[in-house]
Design an enzyme around this catalytic site. Structure first.
Site, PDB file in Angstrom:
ATOM      1  CE1 TYR A  58      15.219  12.744  33.435  1.00 40.27           C
ATOM      2  CE2 TYR A  58      13.815  14.566  34.124  1.00 40.27           C
ATOM      3  CZ  TYR A  58      14.361  13.795  33.125  1.00 40.27           C
ATOM      4  OH  TYR A  58      14.079  14.094  31.822  1.00 40.27           O
ATOM      5  CG  HIS A 123      11.682   9.386  30.420  1.00 41.21           C
ATOM      6  ND1 HIS A 123      12.185   9.539  31.685  1.00 41.21           N
ATOM      7  CD2 HIS A 123      12.436  10.214  29.646  1.00 41.21           C
ATOM      8  CE1 HIS A 123      13.180  10.405  31.684  1.00 41.21           C
ATOM      9  NE2 HIS A 123      13.354  10.817  30.447  1.00 41.21           N
TER      10      HIS A 123
END
Ligand SMILES: NC(=O)c1ccc[n+]([C@@H]2O[C@H](COP(=O)([O-])OP(=O)(O)OC[C@H]3O[C@@H](n4cnc5c(N)ncnc54)[C@H](OP(=O)(O)O)[C@@H]3O)[C@@H](O)[C@H]2O)c1
Length: 318
Positions: A58, A123
């Protein structure tokens, strides 16, 4: 803010958690100055948020670290490692070696200005990547937990494509995971049958993403998605033909908006613990937290949603 226990982790946090990914990435997704994204973190602390989710990809870890300076003992930080080699296609099978996961953790610790993370996830694991993760990456995660650099081990699904939770269905049957991050919204409540019975039975903590995502935060996207669901024979044409989509949700005394209904739906789903909300806008954050902390939707409204969407496991709301 109401406090919730995170499975068997021993952690207790506010029911609303701040996510720093999604399309907003604390506003970084649309060019907000970094200092303003830091202000979102500080506003979240003022509102009583104690759960903060981020991830290496991110590129918001440094912002989260800066916003939480001096608050480390009062918050729970969740971050994630990429499980594919950098630069390889997201859906390929070019999997990261264990050393990359360890390097990822070291980099996250530096970015977050801390010496441990509370929850460290693999993730966006696809179903075909799961067995590699178990065989090669879980042993490294366990070592890192023993060293005290991570407190709990987590895994997140790639809900955009894995809408029926194929990967997490395997994960919750195993005994490695302290925490799982699950896609849930009223358009696809399939976690209710497929995951929550196991997470509740085993004390696996649950973090909820996709409560609103794109379809439930933008009316035009919702209208398009409802039509697509009609075309795919998932729902009745009458629902997509209404001038105002899902008007029954915003009738007087029900919810103030579709988003409000969407957050409250997730909040009261048995088995859902922390509800994540992502934004770069402090007013949005306040509204969303107010929704997450509002009472449950009336039972007739929940029954109506169940009748329309209860069987759906093929959309994400992205
Ligand atoms: N596989 C994974 O690990 C994974 C995948 C997805 C998400 N996540 C985590 O889950 C968190 C939540 O993500 P999500 O996918 O559920 O979506 P989200 O980030 O909560 O998406 C909400 C979207 O709606 C907008 N919005 C928020 N509040 C609003 C309001 N009150 N009025 C109008 N627009 C509003 C936001 O932009 P504004 O900035 O304009 O408010 C954002 O674009 C992420 O931040 C991330 O931490 C994890």
């Amino acid at each position: 803010m109401e406090q919730v226990k995170l499975g068997n982790t021993g952690l207790e946090v506010g029911v609303a958690g701040l996510g720093s990914g999604g399309s907003s990435r604390l506003g970084q997704g649309y060019g907000l100055p970094k200092a303003d994204s830091v202000k979102v973190i500080k506003a979240a602390l003022d509102i009583g948020i104690t759960f903060f989710d981020t991830a290496a990809v991110y590129k918001t870890e440094k912002i989260v670290g800066e916003g939480l300076l001096g608050q480390r003992q009062n918050v729970v930080i969740s971050t994630k490692a990429q499980i594919i080699k950098p630069g390889s296609p997201a859906l390929g099978d070019n999997m990261a070696p264990p050393s990359q996961i360890r390097e990822g953790l070291e980099s996250s610790l530096k970015n977050l200005q801390t010496d441990y993370v509370d929850i460290f996830h693999l993730h966006g694991v696809m179903p075909n990547q799961y067995s590699y993760c178990v065989e090669h990456l879980v042993p490294e995660l366990i070592k890192m937990r023993e060293e005290g650099k991570i407190r709990h081990i987590g895994i997140t699904e790639r809900f955009i494509t894995d809408t029926d939770h194929t990967m997490l269905s395997k994960a919750v049957a195993d005994d490695f995971w302290d925490v799982v991050m699950i896609g849930l919204n009223f358009l696809n409540p399939s976690a209710r049958k497929l995951l929550f019975p196991s997470t509740q039975k085993k004390g696996i903590a649950t973090l909820i993403m996709f409560a609103v995502r794109t379809a439930l935060s933008r009316t035009s996207v919702l209208k398009e998605l409802l039509q697509e669901m009609v075309d795919n024979k998932l729902i009745d044409q009458a629902i997509a033909s209404e001038p105002e989509p899902l008007k029954f949700l915003t009738d007087p005394g029900i919810a103030v908006s579709i988003m409000d209904a969407a957050y409250r739906f997730c909040r009261f789903e048995p088995g859902a613990e922390v509800i994540l909300t992502g934004t770069g806008n402090v007013d949005h954050l306040r509204q969303n937290v107010a929704s997450i902390c509002a009472p449950a939707l009336p039972s007739e409204t929940l029954t109506h949603l169940e009748t329309i969407f209860g069987h759906v496991d093929t959309v994400s709301g992205n």
